[in-house]
Write an enzyme that holds these catalytic residues in place. Structure first.
Site, PDB file in Angstrom:
ATOM      1  N   ARG A 261      46.890  50.545  34.444  1.00 23.97           N
ATOM      2  CA  ARG A 261      47.624  49.660  33.437  1.00 23.97           C
ATOM      3  C   ARG A 261      47.242  50.741  32.381  1.00 23.97           C
ATOM      4  O   ARG A 261      46.328  51.473  31.967  1.00 23.97           O
ATOM      5  CB  ARG A 261      46.751  48.907  32.476  1.00 23.97           C
ATOM      6  CG  ARG A 261      46.491  47.053  34.065  1.00 23.97           C
ATOM      7  CD  ARG A 261      45.785  45.911  33.040  1.00 23.97           C
ATOM      8  NE  ARG A 261      45.583  44.670  34.449  1.00 23.97           N
ATOM      9  CZ  ARG A 261      46.056  43.897  33.900  1.00 23.97           C
ATOM     10  NH1 ARG A 261      45.021  43.558  32.960  1.00 23.97           N
ATOM     11  NH2 ARG A 261      45.315  42.605  35.368  1.00 23.97           N
ATOM     12  N   ARG A 276      37.652  48.171  29.679  1.00 22.86           N
ATOM     13  CA  ARG A 276      38.459  47.898  29.946  1.00 22.86           C
ATOM     14  C   ARG A 276      39.007  49.502  30.482  1.00 22.86           C
ATOM     15  O   ARG A 276      39.265  50.662  29.896  1.00 22.86           O
ATOM     16  CB  ARG A 276      39.397  48.106  28.628  1.00 22.86           C
ATOM     17  CG  ARG A 276      40.456  48.162  28.362  1.00 22.86           C
ATOM     18  CD  ARG A 276      40.989  47.656  26.527  1.00 22.86           C
ATOM     19  NE  ARG A 276      40.375  46.470  26.541  1.00 22.86           N
ATOM     20  CZ  ARG A 276      40.849  45.411  26.628  1.00 22.86           C
ATOM     21  NH1 ARG A 276      41.624  45.421  26.608  1.00 22.86           N
ATOM     22  NH2 ARG A 276      40.151  44.383  26.135  1.00 22.86           N
ATOM     23  N   GLU A 348      35.604  38.590  28.534  1.00 23.80           N
ATOM     24  CA  GLU A 348      36.236  37.904  29.642  1.00 23.80           C
ATOM     25  C   GLU A 348      35.983  38.543  31.559  1.00 23.80           C
ATOM     26  O   GLU A 348      36.232  39.616  30.996  1.00 23.80           O
ATOM     27  CB  GLU A 348      37.989  38.039  29.598  1.00 23.80           C
ATOM     28  CG  GLU A 348      39.111  37.769  30.448  1.00 23.80           C
ATOM     29  CD  GLU A 348      40.122  38.209  30.530  1.00 23.80           C
ATOM     30  OE1 GLU A 348      41.359  38.122  31.369  1.00 23.80           O
ATOM     31  OE2 GLU A 348      40.736  37.953  28.858  1.00 23.80           O
ATOM     32  N   SER A 351      40.977  35.653  33.929  1.00 20.01           N
ATOM     33  CA  SER A 351      41.699  34.659  33.515  1.00 20.01           C
ATOM     34  C   SER A 351      43.413  33.618  34.525  1.00 20.01           C
ATOM     35  O   SER A 351      43.504  34.512  35.241  1.00 20.01           O
ATOM     36  CB  SER A 351      42.932  35.581  32.770  1.00 20.01           C
ATOM     37  OG  SER A 351      43.862  35.070  31.807  1.00 20.01           O
ATOM     38  N   ARG A 389      34.014  45.156  36.120  1.00 18.59           N
ATOM     39  CA  ARG A 389      33.824  43.749  35.142  1.00 18.59           C
ATOM     40  C   ARG A 389      32.268  42.736  36.042  1.00 18.59           C
ATOM     41  O   ARG A 389      31.809  42.371  34.985  1.00 18.59           O
ATOM     42  CB  ARG A 389      34.821  42.968  34.697  1.00 18.59           C
ATOM     43  CG  ARG A 389      35.768  43.860  33.321  1.00 18.59           C
ATOM     44  CD  ARG A 389      36.354  42.980  32.754  1.00 18.59           C
ATOM     45  NE  ARG A 389      37.923  43.770  32.093  1.00 18.59           N
ATOM     46  CZ  ARG A 389      37.931  43.027  30.826  1.00 18.59           C
ATOM     47  NH1 ARG A 389      38.091  42.040  30.153  1.00 18.59           N
ATOM     48  NH2 ARG A 389      38.462  43.369  30.458  1.00 18.59           N
TER      49      ARG A 389
END
Length: 427
Positions: A261, A276, A348, A351, A389
């Protein structure tokens, strides 16, 4: 993609959904584009009928020996006009399709209405955050101190927002992948898939990444391929163009892949640690469901992701995203947020979304009801889980005063019985 007929016949529903999502799109723009498209098609149809009648008349006159040269000239003008309108019709159709491709999914009636993440709704919590008799350190520093993370060499190899994992960290990443996959395939009935990490433009369009989010993707320019941002993309598109038998639903796939990403819209966020990154590993869950059962499947998927966190003894909470924070392709989304002691906050980690028939329309994925015509099924996706994460949460929640990390019991078999990651030189 939303249903064209809904936009045409019930524009008020779409207008309400766009308002709830705080979208800048205006349904009146669609109405104007669609009216122009239909007007051109109507004119083309009228002119083609006129040409057909004229052609028949010319043929009749020729059989009677009449001079038809003037009528041939008129037919030529008519044909030129039809050709021009055919081009305009194709352009008008493309304009309508492009507008529809830019429209986010319509939120579920059970999705909370709100402006942004501050209005998301907490559903439940599990586990109590641990108490420390020292100031807990953030995971990035813990990983550095324990010799598992090397951001400097990663930066030299590639650039910022990459990490080299070494020793115990590389091993822990692999252990998490195997742990997640085993739970999904052995306990939850998922079919494991190893998909390509690059996909074409049509595949990215099928799940909604294109055309809207191209700036967030890494593109292989010479091939017009894209590095996958999540395994959701190839897994969902496995059945692009297919008509599945009703009895095969629900159908569930999982895959462990790297994800890539650009984080174009997140400049300056989470620059420390591994929260991230431009590249990270993740196990993804994808389900294909009968429309009548998809919200039950969503709850099931959330429970499966939550079960992983509970086995790892990581405190978390479940959040229902409001309309202003809902992802582009989702009609309803639950986020699972794991507790990070150094941040003193939940972040988070998973999801889980029901996309309804939004992706199925784009990728043309249908099922055949018994005795009925093919219909669009519903697609769902969820993180189950990202290893980076999860590792961050394990480090922060398991840290000890001496800098060591106590590993969750469930992971120890995947680490050859290792219980504690010790600081260098200890023991």
């Amino acid at each position: 993609m939303i249903d064209l007929k809904l936009a045409q016949k019930q524009p008020e529903i779409l207008a309400r959904a766009l308002a709830d999502r705080h979208s800048p799109l205006d349904v009146n723009d669609f109405t104007r584009l669609d009216e122009r498209r239909r007007a051109i098609l109507a004119e083309v149809e009228t002119l083609k009928n006129t040409r057909n009648r004229a052609s028949a008349k010319v043929a009749e006159l020729k059989r009677q020996g009449e001079d038809t040269s003037s009528m041939y000239a008129e037919l030529a003008v008519l044909s030129d006009r039809i050709k021009q309108l055919d081009v305009e019709a194709a352009q008008a159709r493309e304009a309508v399709e492009n507008w529809l491709y830019s429209v986010p999914n319509i939120p579920s009636p059970t999705t909370p209405v709100g402006a942004d993440e501050s209005e998301n709704v907490e559903i439940r919590k599990w586990g109590a955050p641990g108490e420390f008799d020292f100031e807990p350190r953030e995971h990035g520093q813990l990983g550095l101190d324990l010799g598992g993370f090397d951001f400097e060499r990663a930066s030299r190899l590639t650039g910022s927002r990459f990490v080299v994992e070494k020793g115990w960290a590389a091993r822990l990443d692999r252990a998490l992948i195997n742990f997640f996959l085993d739970r999904h395939t052995r306990n939850e009935g998922y079919i494991e898939v190893s998909p390509p990490y690059m996909v074409n433009r049509a595949t990215m369009t099928g799940t909604g990444q294109l055309p809207k989010f191209e700036e967030d993707l890494f593109r292989i320019a010479e091939w017009d391929y894209f590095l996958i941002p999540t395994a959701e993309v190839p897994l969902t598109n496995l059945h692009s163009g297919d008509v599945l038998p009703e009895e095969s639903l629900p159908l569930a796939y999982c895959a462990a892949t790297p994800c890539f990403r650009s984080e174009a819209g997140n400049a300056g966020k989470d620059t420390r640690g591994i929260i991230r990154m431009h590249q990270f590993n993740k196990v993804e869950m994808v389900r294909f469901s009968h429309p009548d059962d998809s919200y039950n499947q969503l709850e099931l998927m959330v429970s499966q992701a939550a079960g992983l966190l509970e086995e790892l003894n990581l405190p978390y909470r479940v959040i229902s995203l409001c309309t202003g924070d809902l992802g582009f392709g989702a009609t309803k989304t639950y986020d699972l947020e794991v507790w990070l002691p150094a941040q003193k906050n939940y972040r988070e980690i998973s999801s889980c979304s029901n996309c309804g028939d939004f992706q199925a329309r784009r990728a043309n994925i249908r099922f055949r009801p018994k005795g009925g015509k093919p219909a669009f099924l519903h697609t769902l996706n969820g993180s189950g889980l990202p290893t980076g994460r999860a590792m961050a949460a394990i480090l922060e929640n398991g840290q000890q005063k001496d800098g060591s990390i106590v590993l969750p019991t469930a992971l120890r078999p995947y680490m050859d019985g290792l219980e504690v990651i010790e600081p260098a030189g200890k023991g």
